[in-house]
Design a protein around this motif. Structure first.
Motif, PDB file in Angstrom:
ATOM      1  N   VAL A  35      -2.913 -17.718  -5.358  1.00 61.00           N
ATOM      2  CA  VAL A  35      -4.002 -18.031  -4.395  1.00 61.00           C
ATOM      3  C   VAL A  35      -3.424 -18.208  -3.112  1.00 61.00           C
ATOM      4  N   GLY A  36      -2.347 -18.840  -2.853  1.00 62.42           N
ATOM      5  CA  GLY A  36      -1.939 -18.970  -1.611  1.00 62.42           C
ATOM      6  C   GLY A  36      -1.209 -17.866  -0.907  1.00 62.42           C
ATOM      7  N   LEU A  37      -0.480 -17.164  -1.935  1.00 62.79           N
ATOM      8  CA  LEU A  37       0.163 -15.638  -1.426  1.00 62.79           C
ATOM      9  C   LEU A  37      -0.954 -14.879  -0.981  1.00 62.79           C
ATOM     10  N   LEU A  38      -2.089 -14.566  -2.090  1.00 67.18           N
ATOM     11  CA  LEU A  38      -3.123 -13.665  -1.741  1.00 67.18           C
ATOM     12  C   LEU A  38      -4.011 -14.022  -0.470  1.00 67.18           C
ATOM     13  N   TYR A  43      -5.251 -12.782   4.860  1.00 69.67           N
ATOM     14  CA  TYR A  43      -5.659 -13.248   6.231  1.00 69.67           C
ATOM     15  C   TYR A  43      -4.864 -12.168   7.428  1.00 69.67           C
ATOM     16  N   HIS A  44      -3.567 -11.978   7.049  1.00 68.63           N
ATOM     17  CA  HIS A  44      -2.958 -11.114   8.035  1.00 68.63           C
ATOM     18  C   HIS A  44      -3.544  -9.623   7.925  1.00 68.63           C
ATOM     19  N   ALA A  45      -4.030  -9.063   6.620  1.00 69.85           N
ATOM     20  CA  ALA A  45      -4.548  -7.939   6.531  1.00 69.85           C
ATOM     21  C   ALA A  45      -5.673  -7.623   7.435  1.00 69.85           C
ATOM     22  N   PHE A  46      -6.519  -8.831   7.308  1.00 64.29           N
ATOM     23  CA  PHE A  46      -7.818  -8.843   8.051  1.00 64.29           C
ATOM     24  C   PHE A  46      -7.555  -8.613   9.569  1.00 64.29           C
ATOM     25  N   TYR A  47      -6.386  -9.371  10.107  1.00 66.85           N
ATOM     26  CA  TYR A  47      -6.483  -9.374  11.682  1.00 66.85           C
ATOM     27  C   TYR A  47      -5.551  -8.022  11.982  1.00 66.85           C
ATOM     28  N   LEU A  48      -4.505  -7.697  11.196  1.00 64.72           N
ATOM     29  CA  LEU A  48      -3.992  -6.227  11.243  1.00 64.72           C
ATOM     30  C   LEU A  48      -5.121  -5.230  11.492  1.00 64.72           C
ATOM     31  N   GLN A  49      -6.161  -5.291  10.476  1.00 62.50           N
ATOM     32  CA  GLN A  49      -6.903  -4.175  10.501  1.00 62.50           C
ATOM     33  C   GLN A  49      -7.868  -4.298  11.993  1.00 62.50           C
ATOM     34  N   ARG A  50      -8.178  -5.651  12.452  1.00 58.76           N
ATOM     35  CA  ARG A  50      -8.894  -5.621  13.590  1.00 58.76           C
ATOM     36  C   ARG A  50      -7.810  -5.163  14.693  1.00 58.76           C
ATOM     37  N   LEU A  51      -6.952  -5.396  14.596  1.00 54.55           N
ATOM     38  CA  LEU A  51      -5.758  -5.249  15.942  1.00 54.55           C
ATOM     39  C   LEU A  51      -5.717  -3.566  15.889  1.00 54.55           C
ATOM     40  N   HIS A  52      -5.633  -3.036  14.718  1.00 57.09           N
ATOM     41  CA  HIS A  52      -5.608  -1.607  14.657  1.00 57.09           C
ATOM     42  C   HIS A  52      -6.870  -0.866  15.267  1.00 57.09           C
ATOM     43  N   HIS A  53      -8.008  -1.247  14.811  1.00 58.43           N
ATOM     44  CA  HIS A  53      -9.177  -0.886  15.487  1.00 58.43           C
ATOM     45  C   HIS A  53      -9.462  -0.843  16.929  1.00 58.43           C
ATOM     46  N   TRP A  54      -8.746  -2.104  17.368  1.00 51.45           N
ATOM     47  CA  TRP A  54      -9.083  -2.426  18.925  1.00 51.45           C
ATOM     48  C   TRP A  54      -8.042  -1.334  19.520  1.00 51.45           C
ATOM     49  N   LEU A  63     -10.944  -7.121  23.377  1.00 49.18           N
ATOM     50  CA  LEU A  63      -9.890  -7.753  22.212  1.00 49.18           C
ATOM     51  C   LEU A  63     -10.429  -8.617  21.331  1.00 49.18           C
ATOM     52  N   PRO A  64     -10.118  -8.501  20.033  1.00 49.47           N
ATOM     53  CA  PRO A  64     -10.576  -9.315  19.031  1.00 49.47           C
ATOM     54  C   PRO A  64     -10.307 -10.915  19.199  1.00 49.47           C
ATOM     55  N   TYR A  65     -11.092 -11.741  18.896  1.00 53.72           N
ATOM     56  CA  TYR A  65     -10.850 -13.130  18.695  1.00 53.72           C
ATOM     57  C   TYR A  65     -10.212 -13.507  17.308  1.00 53.72           C
ATOM     58  N   GLY A  66      -9.208 -14.266  17.484  1.00 51.95           N
ATOM     59  CA  GLY A  66      -8.232 -14.613  16.174  1.00 51.95           C
ATOM     60  C   GLY A  66      -8.164 -16.320  15.906  1.00 51.95           C
ATOM     61  N   PHE A  67      -7.955 -16.412  14.845  1.00 52.30           N
ATOM     62  CA  PHE A  67      -7.939 -17.848  14.340  1.00 52.30           C
ATOM     63  C   PHE A  67      -6.300 -18.183  13.866  1.00 52.30           C
ATOM     64  N   GLY A  68      -6.005 -19.292  14.237  1.00 46.54           N
ATOM     65  CA  GLY A  68      -4.570 -19.532  13.875  1.00 46.54           C
ATOM     66  C   GLY A  68      -3.647 -19.075  14.665  1.00 46.54           C
ATOM     67  N   SER A  69      -2.441 -18.614  13.890  1.00 46.93           N
ATOM     68  CA  SER A  69      -1.577 -17.980  14.702  1.00 46.93           C
ATOM     69  C   SER A  69      -2.090 -16.375  15.132  1.00 46.93           C
ATOM     70  N   TRP A  70      -2.876 -15.858  14.801  1.00 44.67           N
ATOM     71  CA  TRP A  70      -3.418 -14.675  15.128  1.00 44.67           C
ATOM     72  C   TRP A  70      -4.279 -14.963  16.694  1.00 44.67           C
ATOM     73  N   GLY A  71      -4.704 -16.050  16.684  1.00 44.47           N
ATOM     74  CA  GLY A  71      -5.564 -16.545  17.897  1.00 44.47           C
ATOM     75  C   GLY A  71      -4.637 -16.643  18.984  1.00 44.47           C
TER      76      GLY A  71
END
Length: 458
Positions: A35-38, A43-54, A63-71
């Protein structure tokens, strides 16, 4: 930052799974690990997709809004974008200022690519060549055969000079300046005035050479005759008289050239002391009567006691040249009138004759050096072709205007119109008759000292 936080999270999951495995809860440990690794991957795949789309359209999408390290990563990216946007705005503003300044240049500028397509042009080039838009071949706009040959030959060391349909009567210099392998600069410059000045310089040298060569040839011929032949006294006197006349012509030419050079070289404005006009005109008339030899009626019409602020020497030279021209071109028995009056604040100094007159097509060029309506008659009467050029320069230095009115067979009127600032009231005049006539006369030697055959009104 993203890598550190990712490693810390992954490390925490592994520690938790190891702890559960130590407590003999193997299935739970595997579940925590999966569960942790998935979750971390999603989490990273979601923000990578948003970054790629932008990143596909960064200037049109927010520019997307991020949470945590992506924020933190998105915040830093946003700061860089705002800084870059500010720099782009400054660069665009600077480029706009440069374009506005270049648009004010009188020279046409066109940037061409290596295929001679227009990449950019300033306003002057657009007006001169009718350029609109970009990515079009320059020969679509500049179609003159001279330019096409210049473009085809590829030798851009010298410009090509030609006329343009957009500016009739003007001459332009077109020069291509290579900048690098990709771009070239086409510069269009109006060279009408410089071409005219250069032509005037060539004409001046040619005319001076011709004017001096003619009397020198005559002098040399008569001197050779006097040296080689034993002539009777009357024939010898005739030869010497011809030599004297030709040397007088050269002397007048040199004097007029020196006067003209002095007027052109003097940058200071003429004096502002008041000059008494009537005594000055009387003194000039007394001198030029010798040139007339009683063949003309010389009349002075001084309708105003006002004076002129200026140089008495230059004013004397202007009036003297106008009068000598009138005498040369007025048949015997004619009348020459010198006038001075003030009208609507302007001071008008005029010389009117009943001479042969001048055709209208010659009037615009009369003040050019050595320009003559009738070259043969001018030389016969002793003219140098510089008198009206001197008058024009005197008028310019006194902020006056030279008006010429002439009709064939009726006569001519040359008027110097001085602005009100140059007209001095009678009470302000300091010049006296002696001051007006005390400077050296500029007439040639053959006219000095002669007495009129009969007195004329003045």
């Amino acid at each position: 930052m993203i890598l550190v936080r990712t490693l810390l999270f992954a490390g925490a999951v592994l520690v938790a799974a190891a702890a559960l495995a130590a407590l003999r809860a193997g299935m739970l440990a595997v579940g925590v690990l999966v569960v942790g690794l998935l979750g971390l991957s999603l989490y990273h795949a979601f923000y990578l997709q948003r970054l790629h789309h932008w990143a596909g359209l960064p200037r049109q999408r927010e520019l997307p809004y991020g949470f945590g390290s992506w924020g933190h990563a998105f915040d830093r990216l946003g700061r860089h974008m705002r800084q870059d946007e500010g720099e782009r705005a400054e660069t665009a503003a600077e480029l706009e200022r440069i374009h506005a300044a270049v648009d004010l240049l009188p020279d046409g500028l066109v940037v061409l690519d290596r295929f001679d397509h227009v990449q950019w042009s300033n306003r002057a080039a657009q007006d001169l060549h009718g350029i609109f838009g970009t990515r079009r071949p320059v020969d679509h706009f500049v179609r003159q055969p001279e330019f096409l040959a210049y473009l085809r030959d590829g030798d851009f060391t010298r410009p090509v000079t030609m006329a343009l349909p957009s500016a009739p009567g003007r001459r332009f210099s077109l020069k291509i300046v290579p900048t690098d392998d990709a771009y070239r600069l086409l510069i269009t410059r109006d060279v009408t005035e410089s071409t005219r000045v250069e032509q005037m310089r060539r004409d001046f040298v040619a005319n001076v050479s011709h004017e001096i060569r003619t009397p020198l040839t005559v002098v040399a011929g008569f001197v050779e005759t006097l040296l080689e032949m034993d002539l009777p006294a009357d024939e010898r006197r005739r030869c010497l008289e011809m030599v004297r006349r030709q040397t007088g012509t050269m002397q007048r030419l040199v004097e007029d050239l020196l006067t003209l050079a002095t007027l052109e070289a003097t940058s200071q404005s003429p004096e502002t002391d008041a000059v008494a006009v009537e005594p000055l005109l009387q003194a000039v008339l007394a001198d030029v009567r010798a040139l007339s030899g009683g063949r003309h009626a010389l009349v002075l019409e001084a309708a105003s006691p006002a004076g002129l602020r200026g140089s008495p020497t230059e004013l004397d030279s202007a009036v003297r040249n106008l009068l000598t021209n009138a005498i040369r071109y007025t048949p015997d028995g004619g009348t020459i009138t010198v006038g001075w009056r003030v009208f609507d604040g302007e001071g008008i100094l005029s010389v009117r004759d009943t001479g042969i007159g001048i055709a209208a097509e010659h009037l615009p060029r009369l003040t050019e050096r050595f320009y003559r309506v009738d070259r043969g008659r001018s030389r016969e009467t002793g003219g140098t072709g510089l008198g009206l050029a001197i008058v024009k320069h005197v008028a310019q230095r006194h902020h006056a205007r030279l008006d010429i009115d002439s009709r064939i067979g009726v006569g001519s009127t040359f008027s110097l119109r001085f602005p009100p600032s140059r007209v001095a009231p009678p009470a302000a005049m300091k010049a006296t008759e002696s001051a007006a006539s005390g400077h050296p006369a500029t007439l040639p030697a053959e006219r000095a000292g002669e007495q009129p055959d009969a007195p004329k009104p003045a």
